[in-house]
Design a protein around this motif. Structure first.
Motif, PDB file in Angstrom:
ATOM      1  N   GLN A  82       6.496  -6.097   3.528  1.00 54.78           N
ATOM      2  CA  GLN A  82       6.818  -4.676   3.688  1.00 54.78           C
ATOM      3  C   GLN A  82       6.156  -3.832   2.603  1.00 54.78           C
ATOM      4  O   GLN A  82       5.624  -2.756   2.880  1.00 54.78           O
ATOM      5  CB  GLN A  82       8.332  -4.470   3.660  1.00 54.78           C
ATOM      6  CG  GLN A  82       8.768  -3.045   3.855  1.00 54.78           C
ATOM      7  CD  GLN A  82       8.404  -2.506   5.222  1.00 54.78           C
ATOM      8  OE1 GLN A  82       8.398  -3.234   6.201  1.00 54.78           O
ATOM      9  NE2 GLN A  82       8.084  -1.226   5.274  1.00 54.78           N
ATOM     10  N   VAL A  83       6.170  -4.310   1.375  1.00 53.75           N
ATOM     11  CA  VAL A  83       5.532  -3.572   0.280  1.00 53.75           C
ATOM     12  C   VAL A  83       4.026  -3.474   0.526  1.00 53.75           C
ATOM     13  O   VAL A  83       3.415  -2.425   0.309  1.00 53.75           O
ATOM     14  CB  VAL A  83       5.843  -4.238  -1.078  1.00 53.75           C
ATOM     15  CG1 VAL A  83       4.980  -3.667  -2.188  1.00 53.75           C
ATOM     16  CG2 VAL A  83       7.303  -4.065  -1.414  1.00 53.75           C
ATOM     17  N   ARG A 137      12.248  -0.889  -3.391  1.00 52.07           N
ATOM     18  CA  ARG A 137      11.419  -2.087  -3.196  1.00 52.07           C
ATOM     19  C   ARG A 137      11.334  -2.927  -4.473  1.00 52.07           C
ATOM     20  O   ARG A 137      11.428  -4.145  -4.429  1.00 52.07           O
ATOM     21  CB  ARG A 137      10.010  -1.692  -2.754  1.00 52.07           C
ATOM     22  CG  ARG A 137       9.958  -0.887  -1.500  1.00 52.07           C
ATOM     23  CD  ARG A 137      10.346  -1.706  -0.292  1.00 52.07           C
ATOM     24  NE  ARG A 137      10.124  -0.921   0.907  1.00 52.07           N
ATOM     25  CZ  ARG A 137      11.093  -0.532   1.714  1.00 52.07           C
ATOM     26  NH1 ARG A 137      12.330  -0.843   1.454  1.00 52.07           N
ATOM     27  NH2 ARG A 137      10.813   0.160   2.791  1.00 52.07           N
ATOM     28  N   ASN A 166       2.544  -3.412   3.353  1.00 57.29           N
ATOM     29  CA  ASN A 166       2.329  -2.430   4.426  1.00 57.29           C
ATOM     30  C   ASN A 166       2.413  -1.000   3.918  1.00 57.29           C
ATOM     31  O   ASN A 166       1.785  -0.108   4.482  1.00 57.29           O
ATOM     32  CB  ASN A 166       3.357  -2.616   5.542  1.00 57.29           C
ATOM     33  CG  ASN A 166       2.976  -3.744   6.455  1.00 57.29           C
ATOM     34  OD1 ASN A 166       1.816  -4.049   6.619  1.00 57.29           O
ATOM     35  ND2 ASN A 166       3.966  -4.360   7.047  1.00 57.29           N
ATOM     36  N   GLU A 167       3.188  -0.766   2.894  1.00 55.67           N
ATOM     37  CA  GLU A 167       3.398   0.595   2.420  1.00 55.67           C
ATOM     38  C   GLU A 167       2.379   1.062   1.386  1.00 55.67           C
ATOM     39  O   GLU A 167       2.106   2.250   1.288  1.00 55.67           O
ATOM     40  CB  GLU A 167       4.803   0.726   1.834  1.00 55.67           C
ATOM     41  CG  GLU A 167       5.881   0.618   2.886  1.00 55.67           C
ATOM     42  CD  GLU A 167       7.268   0.635   2.296  1.00 55.67           C
ATOM     43  OE1 GLU A 167       7.400   0.574   1.061  1.00 55.67           O
ATOM     44  OE2 GLU A 167       8.223   0.700   3.080  1.00 55.67           O
ATOM     45  N   ILE A 168       1.814   0.152   0.602  1.00 61.50           N
ATOM     46  CA  ILE A 168       0.975   0.617  -0.512  1.00 61.50           C
ATOM     47  C   ILE A 168      -0.519   0.543  -0.239  1.00 61.50           C
ATOM     48  O   ILE A 168      -1.288   1.191  -0.935  1.00 61.50           O
ATOM     49  CB  ILE A 168       1.306  -0.135  -1.816  1.00 61.50           C
ATOM     50  CG1 ILE A 168       1.006  -1.618  -1.710  1.00 61.50           C
ATOM     51  CG2 ILE A 168       2.740   0.102  -2.215  1.00 61.50           C
ATOM     52  CD1 ILE A 168       1.168  -2.369  -3.018  1.00 61.50           C
ATOM     53  N   ARG A 178      -5.081  -3.443   4.484  1.00 61.00           N
ATOM     54  CA  ARG A 178      -3.849  -4.149   4.807  1.00 61.00           C
ATOM     55  C   ARG A 178      -4.090  -5.149   5.931  1.00 61.00           C
ATOM     56  O   ARG A 178      -3.681  -6.303   5.848  1.00 61.00           O
ATOM     57  CB  ARG A 178      -2.775  -3.145   5.200  1.00 61.00           C
ATOM     58  CG  ARG A 178      -1.491  -3.756   5.633  1.00 61.00           C
ATOM     59  CD  ARG A 178      -0.441  -2.719   5.945  1.00 61.00           C
ATOM     60  NE  ARG A 178      -0.868  -1.837   7.027  1.00 61.00           N
ATOM     61  CZ  ARG A 178      -0.762  -0.518   6.997  1.00 61.00           C
ATOM     62  NH1 ARG A 178      -0.294   0.079   5.929  1.00 61.00           N
ATOM     63  NH2 ARG A 178      -1.133   0.198   8.024  1.00 61.00           N
TER      64      ARG A 178
END
Length: 99
Positions: free
Chosen positions: A60-61, A5, A63-65, A71
């Motif tokens: 996307q980042v 990422r 959503n992941e962190i 979020r």
């Protein structure tokens, strides 16, 4: 092949900086030589392309962190603020010109 990422974000930011530079150089010198016309159009189309890549990567980042509650709220607020800015931007611009 996949990228990490952070690598993707670095590629996005570098690409955006390069195409903005091409657009500025081409826009200031496009009457001098045909190479500057190529810079102008490459910069123009690059400025249209690069933010789409960045939006997908940053979304996307995010959503992941972040946890789900943060979020959902954060993405909702950001999307709503963008839509409000798109709605009010033309009105503020015309109001500032005195139409």
């Amino acid at each position: 092949m996949t990228y990490l990422r952070k690598t993707g974000l670095k590629i996005y930011l570098t690409t955006l900086a390069c195409v903005m530079l091409l657009f500025i150089i081409g826009g200031n010198n496009h009457h001098r030589h045909w190479v500057f016309d190529v810079c102008l159009y490459a910069g123009y189309y690059g400025v249209k392309m690069a933010p789409n890549l960045g939006f997908v990567l940053i979304y996307q980042v995010a959503n992941e962190i972040y946890p789900t509650e943060a979020r959902t709220t954060g993405c909702g607020v950001c999307l709503a603020a963008g839509r409000m800015a798109a709605l009010l931007g033309p009105l503020v611009y015309e109001g500032s010109l005195g139409f």
